[in-house]
Design a protein around this motif. Structure first.
Motif, PDB file in Angstrom:
ATOM      1  N   LEU A  36       0.830  -1.203   0.000  1.00 46.62           N
ATOM      2  CA  LEU A  36       0.000   0.000   0.000  1.00 46.62           C
ATOM      3  C   LEU A  36       0.866   1.256   0.000  1.00 46.62           C
ATOM      4  CD1 LEU A  36      -2.827   1.271   0.171  1.00 46.62           C
ATOM      5  CD2 LEU A  36      -2.647   1.126   2.672  1.00 46.62           C
ATOM      6  N   SER A  37       1.978   1.211   0.731  1.00 42.60           N
ATOM      7  CA  SER A  37       2.910   2.342   0.742  1.00 42.60           C
ATOM      8  C   SER A  37       3.523   2.553  -0.636  1.00 42.60           C
ATOM      9  CB  SER A  37       4.009   2.107   1.776  1.00 42.60           C
ATOM     10  OG  SER A  37       3.477   1.951   3.067  1.00 42.60           O
ATOM     11  N   LEU A  38       3.864   1.465  -1.316  1.00 48.97           N
ATOM     12  CA  LEU A  38       4.417   1.584  -2.664  1.00 48.97           C
ATOM     13  C   LEU A  38       3.399   2.195  -3.618  1.00 48.97           C
ATOM     14  CD1 LEU A  38       6.265  -1.856  -3.012  1.00 48.97           C
ATOM     15  CD2 LEU A  38       7.281   0.364  -2.515  1.00 48.97           C
ATOM     16  N   CYS A  39       2.146   1.767  -3.510  1.00 52.99           N
ATOM     17  CA  CYS A  39       1.089   2.325  -4.367  1.00 52.99           C
ATOM     18  C   CYS A  39       0.920   3.815  -4.116  1.00 52.99           C
ATOM     19  CB  CYS A  39      -0.236   1.610  -4.106  1.00 52.99           C
ATOM     20  SG  CYS A  39      -0.317  -0.079  -4.696  1.00 52.99           S
ATOM     21  N   THR A  40       0.881   4.204  -2.854  1.00 57.13           N
ATOM     22  CA  THR A  40       0.683   5.612  -2.511  1.00 57.13           C
ATOM     23  C   THR A  40       1.856   6.457  -2.979  1.00 57.13           C
ATOM     24  OG1 THR A  40      -0.526   4.876  -0.544  1.00 57.13           O
ATOM     25  CG2 THR A  40       0.119   7.185  -0.635  1.00 57.13           C
ATOM     26  N   PHE A  41       3.067   5.955  -2.810  1.00 58.75           N
ATOM     27  CA  PHE A  41       4.244   6.684  -3.280  1.00 58.75           C
ATOM     28  C   PHE A  41       4.197   6.876  -4.792  1.00 58.75           C
ATOM     29  CE2 PHE A  41       8.506   7.048  -4.956  1.00 58.75           C
ATOM     30  CZ  PHE A  41       9.113   7.938  -4.094  1.00 58.75           C
ATOM     31  N   THR A  42       3.778   5.845  -5.523  1.00 60.82           N
ATOM     32  CA  THR A  42       3.696   5.943  -6.980  1.00 60.82           C
ATOM     33  C   THR A  42       2.676   6.991  -7.402  1.00 60.82           C
ATOM     34  OG1 THR A  42       4.230   3.580  -7.076  1.00 60.82           O
ATOM     35  CG2 THR A  42       3.450   4.608  -9.096  1.00 60.82           C
ATOM     36  N   ILE A  43       1.562   7.065  -6.684  1.00 63.18           N
ATOM     37  CA  ILE A  43       0.557   8.093  -6.972  1.00 63.18           C
ATOM     38  C   ILE A  43       1.130   9.487  -6.725  1.00 63.18           C
ATOM     39  CG2 ILE A  43      -1.667   9.032  -6.242  1.00 63.18           C
ATOM     40  CD1 ILE A  43      -2.550   6.166  -5.637  1.00 63.18           C
ATOM     41  N   ILE A  44       1.827   9.657  -5.599  1.00 61.07           N
ATOM     42  CA  ILE A  44       2.433  10.951  -5.292  1.00 61.07           C
ATOM     43  C   ILE A  44       3.461  11.326  -6.358  1.00 61.07           C
ATOM     44  CG2 ILE A  44       3.924  12.154  -3.644  1.00 61.07           C
ATOM     45  CD1 ILE A  44       2.548  10.588  -1.418  1.00 61.07           C
ATOM     46  N   SER A  45       4.241  10.347  -6.788  1.00 58.85           N
ATOM     47  CA  SER A  45       5.218  10.595  -7.849  1.00 58.85           C
ATOM     48  C   SER A  45       4.522  11.026  -9.137  1.00 58.85           C
ATOM     49  CB  SER A  45       6.057   9.335  -8.100  1.00 58.85           C
ATOM     50  OG  SER A  45       6.935   9.518  -9.188  1.00 58.85           O
ATOM     51  N   GLY A  46       3.395  10.402  -9.431  1.00 60.38           N
ATOM     52  CA  GLY A  46       2.636  10.798 -10.613  1.00 60.38           C
ATOM     53  C   GLY A  46       2.147  12.230 -10.524  1.00 60.38           C
ATOM     54  N   PHE A  47       1.742  12.671  -9.332  1.00 59.06           N
ATOM     55  CA  PHE A  47       1.306  14.050  -9.144  1.00 59.06           C
ATOM     56  C   PHE A  47       2.442  15.033  -9.409  1.00 59.06           C
ATOM     57  CE2 PHE A  47      -2.544  12.601  -6.843  1.00 59.06           C
ATOM     58  CZ  PHE A  47      -3.463  13.479  -7.428  1.00 59.06           C
TER      59      PHE A  47
END
Length: 551
Positions: free
Chosen positions: A151-162
């Motif tokens: 879940l942390s990896l998913c959230t980090f990837t979303i933040i990176s996309g932003f």
């Protein structure tokens, strides 16, 4: 020195307005400031000032390397290596993602990005916190570790996309190029997100779902327990009915995330981007990247230092022999690495060629992973003496949370020593091979071959060829140590001897092979050639005039 030269660049050379020189600060804090393009193609690149935020970000990886080491410490098996690699490459991808962004864009101080950074650090911290021993990490039905990690990896990837969405919509610089790069890099993050999300959903369904009898298991396992016995059969069934292969599906997915991402990047950047790639890419600040890679390597070497220092002390001669041999080896590994890598942008693979830059980045990941394995191997060697006394080190904080790994081994003495020797020698071989491939990436194969010939003609210089053969021989020697003997003292001493041999060959190579020249900017602002620094980890004193100064 290198950093003085970079400062001269900043004060004498023409550069873009979005650098890190000191500017007057405004007294009010804006809510949002758009990201700035750091440099354009053809601009003189500057090494930015030390960013304390980057150093603080790196602190989380000290704990990351330590938790990764505990995976192998508790499970020196193929399954342990699988979980180590899956977790390592995932969190290093998080570090690389931030480094690649920061090397191309600058973020100003505003409220939005402060909140953004807090969320970013929280994701990294949560992922590292849940890197647990294999029996906990793989227990997706009774432990939250795998679900929280993915879940942390998913959230980090979303933040990176932003981040790249901001570049696409509001980035300051070459607007058409920023729109294209932002959209392309945002698209690149779809594949790792899908893979991480799949692993997260799979782990979450089994953790939050019902058991076969329709009831929910309330007695979750303690995250600090250790395996009671080795599980060699890949079809072993637990009490919940999941096979070992079914339990390992999330970590395989996590491991595939960086692999798919790197493969996609290689295909796009090497085969689909035209030769005139400067028209559709934003240049990285190579000096900044070199600096950050150096800091990262220090973190990985730090795992070896921690492993040697945070362990139970026993008053045995062999213990201290192993300890001092390990310390000497790590010191020499540090010197060997920084002596082998270029310290100026002109000599680096990322500036020489796209393929070379991609090869360097890939090998840096394998090299870093091998350094962590070498570090935990030293700890396992020292634990051999504490196993003999049935004792092990425990460090607790004010809340009583276990910090250091350890515990009674699940393997008998000979089997355990063989596994430790295999990890140590294998990791050292991977580190040396990766280092040599990085050297080839910096210089190029053709240039490396030409260095074996005399400058005056095409006759082969035998001494140069001999040095290469000896380096290959040292790698083979290191790989065979564990097959000959598994005694900790003998293995560590043989490893130290091989490292000393590598350093000696590198010093001889400086004498036999032609010196590398790099372009730098002198104190007068003029470009000149000089040899790369022979000792990269020293500062140079300034000459102070002895003439009496007027009061």
């Amino acid at each position: 020195s290198h950093y003085t030269t970079q400062h001269n660049k900043m004060t004498t050379a023409e550069h873009t307005p979005h650098d890190d020189v000191h500017k007057p600060r405004k007294h009010h804090l804006r809510f949002f400031a758009p990201p700035l393009q750091r440099q354009k193609w053809g601009d003189t690149q500057m090494l930015p000032h030390v960013n304390w935020g980057d150093l603080f970000f790196d602190l989380f990886y000290v704990a990351g390397a330590y938790n990764l080491g505990n995976i192998l410490l508790n499970s020196p098996t193929f399954e342990g290596l699988l979980y180590f690699c899956g977790a390592f490459f995932a969190i290093m991808w998080m570090w690389l993602d931030k480094m690649f962004f920061d090397s191309r864009f600058a973020i100003e101080d505003d409220l939005w990005h402060r909140i953004f950074e807090v969320a970013n650090l929280t994701c990294v911290a949560t992922a590292i916190l849940h890197i647990r021993p294999v029996d906990v990490f793989s227990d997706i039905e009774n432990s939250v570790s795998m679900f929280a990690f993915t879940l942390s990896l998913c959230t980090f990837t979303i933040i990176s996309g932003f981040r790249y969405l901001e570049v696409m919509l509001w980035g300051v610089g070459e607007r058409p190029l920023l729109k294209y790069v932002g959209r392309r890099d945002l698209t690149f993050r779809i594949i790792p997100f899908v893979v991480y999300a799949s692993a997260c959903i799979y782990a979450g369904v089994h953790y939050f779902g019902d058991n076969d009898d329709g009831t929910k298991e309330d007695d979750h396992h303690d995250d600090h327990r250790f395996m009671a016995e080795a599980k060699e059969d890949s079809y072993y069934y637990s009490s919940s009915g999941l096979t070992e292969r079914q339990k390992n599906i999330p970590i395989w997915l996590v491991l595939s995330g960086p692999f798919f991402y790197s493969t996609m990047m290689y295909i796009v950047y090497i085969h689909f981007i035209p030769k005139d790639f400067k028209s559709i890419t934003i240049p990285m600040n190579i000096d900044f990247s070199i600096h950050r890679y150096g800091e990262w390597t220090m973190l990985m070497l730090g795992e070896s230092i921690l492993s040697l220092l945070i362990v139970e002390v026993t008053e045995e001669r062999d213990y201290y022999i192993t300890f001092f041999a390990g310390i000497m080896s790590v010191i020499l590994l540090q010197y060997l690495h920084f002596r082998s890598q270029p310290h100026h942008a002109d000599g680096h693979a990322m500036r020489r060629d796209r393929k070379a830059g991609f090869l360097f980045t890939t090998m840096q990941q394998f090299y870093s992973a091998s350094l962590v394995v070498v570090g935990v191997s030293y700890k396992m060697f020292l634990y051999e003496y504490t196993y003999a006394e049935d004792s092990h080190r425990r460090l607790t904080d004010a809340f009583g949370r276990e910090l250091a790994g350890g515990g009674a081994s699940q393997f008998d003495t000979e089997d355990r020593r063989q596994r430790t020797a295999n990890l140590f020698t294998g990791a050292m071989c991977v580190a040396w091979v990766s280092s040599d491939i990085m050297l080839l990436a910096h210089r190029g194969i053709n240039d490396s071959v030409n260095r074996c010939y005399c400058e005056a003609g095409r006759s082969v210089k035998k001494m140069r060829v001999l040095l290469i053969v000896l380096r290959i021989g040292l790698i083979l020697f290191m790989g065979s140590i564990g097959k000959v003997d598994t005694d900790p003292v003998k293995v560590v001493f043989a490893g130290m001897a091989a490292i000393i041999g590598q350093v000696a060959l590198r010093v001889l190579g400086d004498t036999v092979f032609p010196k590398e020249k790099v372009h730098v900017i002198g104190s007068d602002g003029k470009e000149m050639e000089e040899e790369d620094e022979p000792w990269p980890n020293v500062t140079h004193a300034r000459v102070v005039s002895s003439e009496k100064q007027d009061p």
